[in-house]
Design an enzyme around this catalytic site. Structure first.
Site, PDB file in Angstrom:
ATOM      1  N   GLU A 481       0.799  -1.225   0.000  1.00  0.00           N
ATOM      2  CA  GLU A 481       0.000   0.000   0.000  1.00  0.00           C
ATOM      3  C   GLU A 481       0.833   1.277   0.000  1.00  0.00           C
ATOM      4  O   GLU A 481       0.317   2.355   0.288  1.00  0.00           O
ATOM      5  CB  GLU A 481      -0.989  -0.002   1.176  1.00  0.00           C
ATOM      6  CG  GLU A 481      -1.992  -1.148   1.090  1.00  0.00           C
ATOM      7  CD  GLU A 481      -2.853  -1.280   2.325  1.00  0.00           C
ATOM      8  OE1 GLU A 481      -2.469  -0.746   3.387  1.00  0.00           O
ATOM      9  OE2 GLU A 481      -3.907  -1.930   2.233  1.00  0.00           O
ATOM     10  N   GLU A 547      -6.713  -7.034  -1.760  1.00  0.00           N
ATOM     11  CA  GLU A 547      -7.131  -7.422  -0.417  1.00  0.00           C
ATOM     12  C   GLU A 547      -8.644  -7.266  -0.298  1.00  0.00           C
ATOM     13  O   GLU A 547      -9.156  -6.147  -0.356  1.00  0.00           O
ATOM     14  CB  GLU A 547      -6.465  -6.549   0.658  1.00  0.00           C
ATOM     15  CG  GLU A 547      -4.961  -6.688   0.751  1.00  0.00           C
ATOM     16  CD  GLU A 547      -4.380  -5.834   1.870  1.00  0.00           C
ATOM     17  OE1 GLU A 547      -5.162  -5.303   2.697  1.00  0.00           O
ATOM     18  OE2 GLU A 547      -3.151  -5.693   1.919  1.00  0.00           O
TER      19      GLU A 547
END
Length: 873
Positions: A481, A547
């Site tokens: 991320e 995710e």
């Protein structure tokens, strides 16, 4: 209490990149806290130095692992024991600074022979001594950086040697204040970030300080082969099972001459009886990288991801033979011939993956690490990879807050056909992506973590060399991320990865626009937690979602392994009402999703109902994404599929390798050829994730009420093309009418000639109010069960439901020992299955523990099937 595989390294080394004459130093280590040792490393490493009051040490392992094994601290996996262990942030680093000592036998080699001492991972710093000599020129730092020492000059003539290692914890262990990675300071070093705690794990109190990976001795001649690099190229579009056009193989390796004279010889590589070689002259004490001429493998057997073809592995060899014909060094290297390509899909706005020229719909799972305390073994890796294969997944993503996975992990993924998406060691939480009041330093400061950029890049280069030959390794990723700092990113992207690999796509970070264009805002991940089934079918998310998902509570047998008796209670809802041990183990509330099945105060019943939710969630997740493949999506990666700690979320099997219904719901929803029901519009849809055109299949759609009465809605011949979806018909009006009062069972099947069922999908649908009141009124089914060993390591279980009765609903099959405790791990080709009236189903149980456990029984119970134990014939 239960049988499970060893959590520690065995003697199996794997010969993936190592010379043939080598062995591991894995037993007989001793340790002491450094503050109690009054002599220096040179003195301590002399074999005659006394080790009075030293304790046995676990190597490979962390300091905490040794303390646990010596019963000096309690098991941090159980209850709130972790709170009883002093945390390094409060005690200071000296509390976990330890000496480790190992005596071993190794005679000095004859002639030009050389002996090497290798460390594959120490966290975070160390000084190493052998027989009175310091081996590390300066203190080593870097959890991921391998170390190799030529110890030939220092070996004792009598063969009695001692290595002594002082291990230093991470210099910035961070405050475990409940934030993601605690206060974030853990990221100032180059090591695992999760050890300071996350929303799925409590902190590891020593931050995994120790000699956490393998230590081994290697014997070579004067010339050692290092870091071989095998690249396979598969041009064109291939199809499994056919005669193949040639594939190209490119080979290079580094040769190190340890002698004081020039050595000439031949570097020779052999695969499938085809050889490439090059003559080389190595100056004294020189290290040279040699590229061999390219070679072709005729009619190669290709390596494919699971579900698409075979995972064939060639055993190739690399040798250096000197001018006198003596083999100086040799490696055996498993090779999977395959080529991975990526392209941008302009329709989905996401990355599309192809293997051997064929596009692959990515069905993946996120992975942290096998064990939170780094207690690894080849056997455990194999079991976990097999679970992922059994879920019909084809990819595992290694999350960036953990580690570069070990060669044994990649070997298991090679075996089971699992592509690997390897993050490097960054996270948006610790490395500054978000404003976070739990963090010690501001975002601009954290954005430049780690403190030592050169160490990070040196570690990247080393880890690439360690794992780059595995066919399962598919992608590199800068971090979770977030990208690394600009200078690190540029060096990785423009220099290191092209030079040291050059064959795999590099994602800047895990949810970057180069992977999946973020068209709906947010972080590019999720949703997390339990979702209404309709969300997965009807609400569009990120087109290659890195995710999504989260739940995964086990059943009662799983819960009682790590919850104290007084905490084996149904979790309450509402602020301040949740049991503190459930809260400590990161429970996510299920109750609003369990309540439609009927409230209960019995934990066993509650946990069984949680399995209904688990199964439905992950079947729907995989079906919803598959239903929109190549339109909305090119891939999905579940967050997450395993837990390295006893957490109450995000897992398809528990820490002890006991599967729950998440695994089998995922397996069902992700099966390569699949028939499914859209709950929004009632459309019966097929999905084909194979390369075959499937014709002449009978689609059977039937319903059953709670008494077992069935209605045949349709039987129709259907077909479906390769890697595609196909809508067949909507049955919504009929289903809505039938389920109105009590809910209904829906059976979908694809059947080929001779009655061969190629897809069998069984739903339980609620009534018009969203409740499953019909399930509460199911009559008891008289399921008849038998079991027999059909070959070594395989048990066949037969489940027969008599006609004229109710559906035998949602049956769990388990292999248990004489005390009726589950044998772990074993593998079921299906579970949590329902058997229709008048039908018979079989389940196969397999695995090494099936062979080892001679007095096993099979346990069967279901929603309306009484628990029974079956002798194995």
């Amino acid at each position: 209490m239960y049988k499970t595989i060893s959590l520690f390294f065995g003697l199996l080394l794997g010969n993936h990149l190592f010379a043939q004459q080598q062995y591991e130093l894995s037993s007989g280590w001793k340790c002491s806290i450094a503050s109690a040792v009054k002599i220096n490393g040179e003195q301590l490493s002399v074999p005659s130095a006394a080790l009075t009051d030293w304790q046995p040490a676990t190597v490979p392992g962390t300091v905490l692992t040794t303390l646990i094994n010596n019963k000096q601290v309690p098991d941090p996996m159980f209850g709130m024991n972790n709170e009883k262990i002093p945390d390094i942030y409060h005690t200071g680093n000296a509390r976990y600074t330890y000496w480790f000592v190992k005596d071993f036998k190794e005679l000095p080699p004859a002639g030009d022979g050389q002996v090497w001492l290798h460390f594959r991972g120490v966290n975070e710093g160390c000084d190493i001594f052998l027989n009175g000599h310091r081996l590390t020129a300066a203190t080593h730092h870097g959890a991921y950086l391998r170390q190799s020492f030529n110890i030939t000059p220092w070996l004792k003539q009598n063969g009695d040697n001692r290595v002594a290692v002082i291990v230093y914890p991470p210099p910035f262990p961070g405050n475990p204040n409940g934030g993601q990675g605690g206060d974030g300071a853990i990221a100032k070093g180059v090591g695992p970030q999760y050890t300071a705690g996350w929303d799925w794990i409590q902190p590891m109190r020593d931050r995994n300080t120790g000699i956490w990976d393998k230590v081994f001795i290697e014997r070579t001649g004067a010339v050692r082969i290092k870091d071989p690099h095998i690249v396979t190229l598969v041009p064109g579009v291939r199809k499994p099972g056919l005669a193949q056009a040639p594939a190209d193989v490119k080979v290079s390796a580094t040769l190190e001459n340890s002698s004081s004279r020039s050595i000439s010889g031949t570097l020779k590589y052999t695969i499938d009886n085809t050889t490439a070689s090059a003559k080389v002259t190595l100056p004294a004490h020189a290290t040279v990288t040699v590229a061999l001429p390219g070679l072709q493998v005729k009619q190669p057997k290709l390596w494919w991801p699971h579900g698409y073809g075979e995972q064939y592995l060639y055993q190739s060899s690399l040798q250096f033979i000197d001018a006198a014909g003596k083999q100086q060094s040799a490696n055996t290297i498993p090779v999977g011939i395959r080529e991975i390509q990526t392209s941008w899909n302009p329709h989905t706005n996401s990355r599309e993956v192809a293997v051997n020229g064929q596009k692959i719909f990515i069905k993946g799972g996120n992975w942290i690490t096998s064990d939170a305390l780094f207690r690894f073994s080849a056997e455990r890796y194999d079991a976990e990879a097999r679970f992922h294969r059994d879920m019909n997944l084809n990819l595992i993503r290694i999350w960036g807050g953990s580690l570069t996975e070990r060669p044994e992990f990649f070997a298991a993924c090679d075996k089971y056909g699992l592509l690997v998406f390897q993050d490097f060691w960054m996270s948006g939480d610790c490395n500054g992506r978000w404003l976070d009041p739990m963090k010690k330093e501001d975002q601009w400061t954290r954005r430049q973590y780690p403190d030592d950029h050169n160490l990070f890049l040196e570690s990247v280069a080393d880890q690439i060399k360690m794992i780059r030959n595995h066919p399962s390794l598919a992608f590199w990723c800068g971090g979770n991320e977030i990208t690394p700092p600009a200078d690190i990113l540029a060096a990785m992207k423009d220099s290191l990865i092209p030079k040291l690999d050059g064959t795999r796509y590099f994602f800047d970070y895990s949810n970057s626009d180069s992977m999946s264009y973020n068209h709906i805002g947010g972080n590019g991940d999720g949703p997390y937690g339990i979702q209404p089934i309709s969300v997965f079918w009807g609400e569009r998310t990120f087109p290659f979602n890195s995710e999504v998902g989260s739940v995964g509570t086990g059943d009662y047998e799983s819960l009682q392994r790590f919850l104290p008796k007084e905490n084996l209670v149904v979790p309450a809802t509402g602020k301040g009402k949740l049991d503190p041990v459930w809260d400590y183990h990161k429970y996510i509330s299920y109750n609003q999703h369990i309540d439609p099945y009927g409230a209960t105060n019995d934990l066993r019943e509650w946990a069984n109902k949680a399995q209904l939710v688990n199964y439905d969630q992950y079947r729907a997740l995989m079906e919803g994404f598959s239903a929109h493949m190549w339109d909305w999506y090119t891939g999905v990666i579940i967050w997450k599929t395993q837990n390295p700690w006893t957490a109450l979320r995000g897992q398809m099997y528990d820490y002890y390798l006991d599967p729950n219904a998440c695994l089998y719901g995922t397996r069902k929803g992700a099966e390569p050829l699949h028939i499914m029901y859209n709950p929004l519009d009632g459309m019966v849809t097929g999905v084909n994730n194979t390369f075959n055109y499937e014709r002449d299949m009978m689609l059977e759609v039937r319903t059953f009420d709670r008494l077992g009465h069935d209605s045949v809605l349709t039987k129709v011949f259907v077909e479906i093309g390769p890697t595609s979806i196909q809508k067949y018909l909507s049955v919504k009006p009929m289903i809505d009418q039938l389920r109105k009062k009590e809910g209904i069972f829906l059976s979908l099947r694809l059947v080929k000639a001779g009655g061969q069922i190629v897809s069998d999908n069984f739903y339980w649908l609620p009534n018009e109010d969203g409740k499953y009141n019909g399930l509460a009124q199911l009559p008891v089914a008289g399921l008849q069960c038998s079991a027999k060993r059909i070959k070594p390591g395989v048990i066949s279980v037969t489940l027969k439901n008599p006609a004229d009765g109710a559906v035998a609903f949602f049956n769990r099959v388990s292999l248990v020992n004489a005390q009726h405790e589950r044998i772990l791990p074993v593998f079921y080709d299906d579970n949590y299955i329902s058997v229709l009236p008048g039908e018979t189903k079989t389940i196969e149980i397999s695995g090494e523990n099936v062979v080892k456990e001679g007095k096993a029984q099979v346990e069967v119970y279901g929603h309306n099937v009484q628990r029974q134990y079956i002798e194995i014939q």
